[in-house]
Design an enzyme around this catalytic site. Structure first.
Site, PDB file in Angstrom:
ATOM      1  N   ASP A  93       4.046 -34.669  45.831  1.00 34.68           N
ATOM      2  CA  ASP A  93       2.999 -34.267  46.758  1.00 34.68           C
ATOM      3  C   ASP A  93       2.477 -35.523  47.468  1.00 34.68           C
ATOM      4  O   ASP A  93       3.250 -36.421  47.774  1.00 34.68           O
ATOM      5  CB  ASP A  93       1.911 -33.511  45.982  1.00 34.68           C
ATOM      6  CG  ASP A  93       0.954 -32.741  46.861  1.00 34.68           C
ATOM      7  OD1 ASP A  93       1.402 -31.755  47.479  1.00 34.68           O
ATOM      8  OD2 ASP A  93      -0.211 -33.130  46.957  1.00 34.68           O
ATOM      9  N   TYR A 104      -6.154 -34.522  52.793  1.00 35.00           N
ATOM     10  CA  TYR A 104      -6.201 -33.607  53.940  1.00 35.00           C
ATOM     11  C   TYR A 104      -6.874 -34.150  55.192  1.00 35.00           C
ATOM     12  O   TYR A 104      -6.446 -33.850  56.302  1.00 35.00           O
ATOM     13  CB  TYR A 104      -6.848 -32.281  53.496  1.00 35.00           C
ATOM     14  CG  TYR A 104      -6.016 -31.628  52.426  1.00 35.00           C
ATOM     15  CD1 TYR A 104      -4.747 -31.142  52.718  1.00 35.00           C
ATOM     16  CD2 TYR A 104      -6.452 -31.568  51.111  1.00 35.00           C
ATOM     17  CE1 TYR A 104      -3.948 -30.588  51.730  1.00 35.00           C
ATOM     18  CE2 TYR A 104      -5.650 -31.012  50.117  1.00 35.00           C
ATOM     19  CZ  TYR A 104      -4.404 -30.528  50.440  1.00 35.00           C
ATOM     20  OH  TYR A 104      -3.601 -30.002  49.467  1.00 35.00           O
ATOM     21  N   HIS A 106       6.852 -25.857  44.155  1.00 38.07           N
ATOM     22  CA  HIS A 106       6.121 -27.092  44.417  1.00 38.07           C
ATOM     23  C   HIS A 106       5.793 -27.846  43.130  1.00 38.07           C
ATOM     24  O   HIS A 106       5.545 -29.053  43.162  1.00 38.07           O
ATOM     25  CB  HIS A 106       4.830 -26.753  45.173  1.00 38.07           C
ATOM     26  CG  HIS A 106       4.101 -27.943  45.701  1.00 38.07           C
ATOM     27  ND1 HIS A 106       4.653 -28.823  46.607  1.00 38.07           N
ATOM     28  CD2 HIS A 106       2.842 -28.406  45.451  1.00 38.07           C
ATOM     29  CE1 HIS A 106       3.785 -29.769  46.893  1.00 38.07           C
ATOM     30  NE2 HIS A 106       2.688 -29.544  46.206  1.00 38.07           N
TER      31      HIS A 106
END
Length: 314
Positions: A102, A227, A289
């Site tokens: 990630d 983010y 994921h």
């Protein structure tokens, strides 16, 4: 053989470190993503320790049991690279393998690029390397990253529920093969409810551990990184973006990230290979994921085979 815990003073923060094993054959540093913490690597840490390596898994700053910076809004991605270097220095690690997933793969790739003399090799789970950032412009407004980039929107969405419910929902959404996109009039947390089952490989006990570790810092910093702070600003990156250390990419083919623009092309069309000459790619057909938790034995074997194939040289 049990996982031990300690704190290191790095860049003015106390960073939490989980550790197991002896560095008979070398050291492996595991770097988590979101919504994860050191615990995400519990299976891999024990496996590499049994194989003769020391396993170290930090909580990134602002995550888990590590300190949160005084002003999370001033977060920079280069802080993560500096923290990683600080961990190496605090533990007197001359050289180590990096295993990341990630957003954790991003500082790992840049660390390998900047400090190849301290990187034995790198394993990335589900994150291809590209010196040119992948664009999300063509994705719809309801795409979760676009939603969470809006100041205050995720805070209001998450704030309707307790920490455990938020982590539960994100884990469910991110374990699917579909890209999380909310329709107009809905928020990301509305895409799953308490009747939606957890993935079969993720237990209520696992969820409780994650929730308890997110209680300390909440989601303030995780919403900034990865983010709301997307790029690297103040770092002296080498002019040549080629990574010169061995890299293994473990790609789950049911990972929703693999469907994002540019990812599949980087892997299948050889674009990543242009920047990572010593590259191996292994596909896990049903891998999502969280492949390292979904198929721990397979991922453990791939990691151990890779690090054994590149013995430590200082």
């Amino acid at each position: 053989m049990e996982i031990e815990h300690k704190y290191l003073s790095v860049n003015g923060l106390n960073l939490h470190i989980a550790q197991i094993g002896k560095d008979t054959l070398g050291i492996v540093v595991f770097l988590h993503g979101f919504p994860e913490i050191w615990y995400s690597w519990r299976y891999q840490m024990v496996a590499v320790a049994k194989a003769g390596y020391m396993a170290i898994a930090p909580d990134w700053r602002g995550y888990g049991l590590s300190d949160q910076p005084q002003d999370p809004r001033n977060a920079l991605r280069e802080h993560l690279i500096s923290d990683l270097l600080g961990i190496f220095d605090a533990l007197s690690i001359p050289k180590a393998f990096l295993v990341a997933k990630d957003f954790g793969a991003y500082p790992a790739y840049l660390f390998a690029l900047q400090y190849p003399d301290r990187t034995c090799g790198m394993v990335s789970i589900g994150m291809p390397y590209s010196p040119v950032p992948f664009s999300i412009d063509q994705l719809p407004e309801g795409f979760y990253i676009k939603r969470w980039q809006e100041p205050g929107r995720a805070e209001a969405d998450f704030g309707r529920y307790d920490v455990k419910r938020v982590v539960r929902t994100i884990y469910i959404l991110f374990s699917r093969s579909d890209i999380p996109i909310a329709p107009e009039g809905k928020e990301i947390m509305d895409l799953a409810d308490l009747s939606t089952p957890l993935p079969e490989w993720f237990t209520e006990e696992d969820l409780s551990v994650y929730a308890s570790l997110y209680e300390k810092n909440g989601f303030t910093y995780p919403l900034q990184i990865p983010y709301r702070v997307r790029g690297i600003k103040g770092i002296n990156q080498p002019l040549d973006p080629t990574i010169r250390v061995p890299v293994l990419l473990i790609q789950g083919e049911k990972d929703y990230v693999y469907k994002l623009p540019g990812r599949c092309e980087a892997v299948k069309e050889g674009i990543m290979k242009n920047y990572v000459p010593d590259l191996d790619i292994t596909f896990i057909p049903e891998g999502c994921h969280f492949a390292q938790e979904q198929f721990p034995d397979q991922v453990n074997q791939l990691i151990i085979s890779f690090i054994r194939g590149h013995p430590l040289t200082v």
